[in-house]
Design an enzyme around this catalytic site. Sequence first.
Site: not given
Length: 492
Positions: A15-16, A39, A49, A78
């Site tokens: 994600t980063a 990788s 999430e 949310k």
Amino acid sequence: MNSPVKKVVIAGGGTAGWMAAATLSCQLGQVIEITLIESDEIGTVGVGEATIPPMQAFHKLIGIDEQEFLRATQGTFKLGISFENWGEIGDQYIHSFGQTGKEFWAADFQHFWLKLRELGSTAEFGDFCLELQAAKENKFAITENPRINFAYHFNATLYAQFLRKFSEKRGVKRVEGKIAEVATNSDNGFIQSLKLTSGQVIDGDLFIDCTGFRGLLIEQTLHTGYEDWSHWLVNDSAIAVQTESVGPAIPYTRAIAHPSGWQWQIPLQSRVGNGMVYSSRFISDEDAKKTFLSNLDGPAITEPRVIKFKTGRRMKGWNKNCIALGLASGFIEPLESTSIHLIMSGILRLIKLFPNHGINDVNVAEYNKQSAFEIESIRDFVILHYKATERSDSEYWRYCRDMEVPETLAHRIKLFADSGLAFKGDGEIFRIDSWTQVMLGQRIYPKSYHPIVNVMNQDDLKRSIEEFAVGIKKRVAQLPSHADFVKGYCGI
Ligand code: FAD
């Protein structure tokens, strides 16, 4: 180093890594060359999430279409987090993203609510918050007046894939392979290049370490150091599993406390993300797994996975020509879903302080100062959930209840307990409403309130506040169910 930054290398594609690639390519893609190495063999952490509302602004900034994003990532909305069994076994409260009550300049709404209680009302603090009431009723819609504040739940793997497509379209070069060696300049220690196991060498001017907990560049190469917070945030392990949905997706995360940790439930469109966070000082992996698996709502569709971590922060998020983002930069723990937010704010901070004329100490120091302040204020907010408990049923909760907390947090707790005062400092993300909802939800009841509430006519005060709650109830009744809204909005 005074040479201009032209080549940026991102190590890691979780994600980063992909959030960094998407933002940099969108904002600076015309003037810098961006390469991302990831990788397949190592993979990503695969959790993370649940988010907080600034994610909306982030997507707008880089031009991500919300409906496309939700469709691609199995996303849902949310409205907050339901905390169960935290203050005491059987307690439940929602920390919602909404504003509670009306705004008064002199004193925040909790003072009026405290007065209302004194006048005999049984109304709960949450009765005055639209988002909280909508969450309770499983309702949701995107509305403007009044505006409903929300964040997202999404599938982390799909999100990285979504951002990959987005970034590659904007010129990011992706290299698949495992970084085996990191070469540094012997004069100043700056990173020069990364060598993959294939033998390929990738050089750059600025390196962004998104390699997760291992911190391949920032720690293993530059030995930046880590500030350990595990005496305050004792959890160091998690087990994660995905389950089938057993009902319509609810518009909030659940955080259910257990005797030695807590369990999350994150509802997506077609499955639920689950995990249990615990401390190996108080429970074994085996016992945690038993507790966790016996508390799942639906059938598991993945094998349980144990993840180990150490809470704390990298001493410097930016060291020499390397910036750490995501788990490589530190980790508070998942409780208030702030890690993805910190990735986002780290990237935006980097763009603001971008060293296009070469890296200089002043920019680096400013980046590190702002990052440290931000993560420390989040740290305090998360510690509050553990400290403010009356649970004494296990060694874990007794430790949390009795531990010393940072002075900054001790001050906030005392201020609220004595006089109902909460505040949001400059650069902090959690609002007064958040601090108040959690303090009250965790059984910190102020001894007094602001005197201004006594100036108003008591009958008028009671009537106007009660009418406000009735207005919220009416508004919630008009909203569609969250599941129906998601279906319509995403065209599924
Ligand atoms: P990773 O996903 O681990 O990615 C690392 C990348 O680096 C991978 O692509 C890997 O292949 C690559 N890599 C590593 N070494 C090499 C190498 N030698 N060569 C090449 N590539 C390499 N955050 C939230 O905001 N909300 C949440 O609800 C939340 N829940 C969480 C629950 C748990 C249990 C944990 C542990 C974290 C949670 N987080 C949450 C944090 C969130 O998961 C992370 O912030 C986010 O996923 C970013 O991870 P990352 O990209 O830094 O690391």
